[in-house]
Design an enzyme around this catalytic site. Structure first.
Site, PDB file in Angstrom:
ATOM      1  CE  LYS A  47      -3.155  -2.391   3.140  1.00 48.74           C
ATOM      2  NZ  LYS A  47      -3.546  -2.455   4.571  1.00 48.74           N
ATOM      3  N   GLY A  48       2.142   1.063   0.291  1.00 49.97           N
ATOM      4  CA  GLY A  48       3.028   2.212   0.516  1.00 49.97           C
ATOM      5  C   GLY A  48       3.079   3.228  -0.613  1.00 49.97           C
ATOM      6  CD  GLU A 103       8.030  -0.546  -3.712  1.00 46.77           C
ATOM      7  OE1 GLU A 103       7.378   0.270  -3.029  1.00 46.77           O
ATOM      8  OE2 GLU A 103       8.227  -1.715  -3.341  1.00 46.77           O
ATOM      9  CG  ASP A 107      14.219  -1.058   4.349  1.00 48.98           C
ATOM     10  OD1 ASP A 107      15.391  -1.219   4.705  1.00 48.98           O
ATOM     11  OD2 ASP A 107      13.314  -0.752   5.141  1.00 48.98           O
ATOM     12  CE  LYS A 135      14.607   3.289   5.955  1.00 52.64           C
ATOM     13  NZ  LYS A 135      14.089   2.329   6.945  1.00 52.64           N
ATOM     14  CB  VAL A 157      11.113   7.112   7.317  1.00 52.61           C
ATOM     15  CG1 VAL A 157      12.476   7.676   7.666  1.00 52.61           C
ATOM     16  CG2 VAL A 157      11.209   6.147   6.148  1.00 52.61           C
ATOM     17  CG  ASP A 163       2.607   0.643   7.381  1.00 57.81           C
ATOM     18  OD1 ASP A 163       3.517   0.426   6.555  1.00 57.81           O
ATOM     19  OD2 ASP A 163       2.102  -0.259   8.073  1.00 57.81           O
TER      20      ASP A 163
HETATM   21  C1  PRP Z   1       7.568  -1.863   2.110  1.00 58.07           C
HETATM   22  C2  PRP Z   1       7.723  -0.874   0.950  1.00 58.07           C
HETATM   23  C3  PRP Z   1       8.379  -1.691  -0.120  1.00 58.07           C
HETATM   24  C4  PRP Z   1       9.202  -2.688   0.652  1.00 58.07           C
HETATM   25  C5  PRP Z   1      10.616  -2.274   0.644  1.00 58.07           C
HETATM   26  O1  PRP Z   1       6.376  -2.540   1.927  1.00 58.07           O
HETATM   27  O2  PRP Z   1       6.482  -0.369   0.533  1.00 58.07           O
HETATM   28  O3  PRP Z   1       7.431  -2.342  -0.928  1.00 58.07           O
HETATM   29  O4  PRP Z   1       8.706  -2.715   1.991  1.00 58.07           O
HETATM   30  O5  PRP Z   1      11.410  -3.118   1.421  1.00 58.07           O
HETATM   31  P1  PRP Z   1      12.638  -3.963   0.843  1.00 58.07           P
HETATM   32  O6  PRP Z   1      13.442  -3.079  -0.071  1.00 58.07           O
HETATM   33  O7  PRP Z   1      13.405  -4.324   2.083  1.00 58.07           O
HETATM   34  O8  PRP Z   1      12.119  -5.168   0.155  1.00 58.07           O
HETATM   35  P2  PRP Z   1       5.626  -3.324   3.103  1.00 58.07           P
HETATM   36  O9  PRP Z   1       5.897  -4.781   2.932  1.00 58.07           O
HETATM   37  O10 PRP Z   1       5.952  -2.696   4.406  1.00 58.07           O
HETATM   38  O11 PRP Z   1       4.093  -3.122   2.736  1.00 58.07           O
HETATM   39  P3  PRP Z   1       3.217  -1.758   2.629  1.00 58.07           P
HETATM   40  O12 PRP Z   1       3.717  -1.020   1.400  1.00 58.07           O
HETATM   41  O13 PRP Z   1       1.815  -2.238   2.461  1.00 58.07           O
HETATM   42  O14 PRP Z   1       3.422  -0.951   3.880  1.00 58.07           O
END
Ligand code: PRP
Length: 183
Positions: A47-48, A103, A107, A135, A157, A163
């Protein structure tokens, strides 16, 4: 929600609302220039990426359509596990299409690395990656990212779609979550 409203749970603002809007406009101009005359499919990662997708898509002048995937890289914690699950797949075939993955944050890079390989294997004509935040200190795998909004420190963050336990997505800036909230 603005920073003032959640001040007691946040330590500082990393990217202001104004910085978000001006960087999104710059990124959109780069996409317009590269893809002029082409039809582009924007693939958002739920959802991010919802806020970034909403702003970026409206700032673009090229012709686009939109589709979404929901992936899970980690649950309610603060550290990526590297396990990617498809919670919702794309609605349509992408064979022969010019795809831009939209995206919110890179991370570890594990999500994008997997997604880029998956969409390429499905026969997309091209797959570019556009991420609002990255990051660099958290990278576990190299992902060829075309455009990045801001490189940020390896802190937890929230805001602008990001979230903690589903909260703070509607914060209108990107801010560091006070560790007392999750420790
Ligand atoms: C978060 C973000 C990316 C992913 C990045 O999603 O939106 O999709 O993590 O992390 P990475 O580079 O370590 O793979 P999350 O799984 O938290 O879901 P969300 O977007 O619904 O919050």
């Amino acid at each position: 929600m603005n920073f003032e409203s959640a001040k007691s749970q946040l330590t500082k603002v990393l990217v202001t609302e104004e910085q978000i809007q001006s960087r999104v406009a710059e990124m959109a101009a780069e996409i317009d220039a590269k893809y002029e005359g082409k039809e582009v499919l924007l693939v958002g990662v739920l959802k991010g990426a919802i806020m970034f997708m909403a702003d970026l898509s409206r700032a673009l002048n090229i012709s686009t359509s939109m589709d979404w995937m929901a992936l899970s890289s980690y649950g309610s914690g603060t550290v990526s596990s590297g396990v990617i699950r498809i919670l919702k797949d794309l609605d349509a075939e992408i064979h022969g299409k010019h795809v831009i993955i939209v995206e919110d944050i890179i991370d570890s890079g594990l999500t994008l690395s997997w997604l880029q390989a998956t969409l390429t294997a499905r026969g997309a004509a091209s797959v570019d990656v556009v991420a609002f935040l990255r990051k660099p200190a958290a990278a576990k795998v190299e992902v060829p990212v075309w455009l990045v909004g801001y490189d940020i420190p390896n802190e937890f963050v929230v805001g602008y779609g990001l979230d903690y336990n589903e909260r703070y997505r509607s914060l209108n800036c990107v801010a560091v979550l006070d560790p007392k909230v999750y420790s």
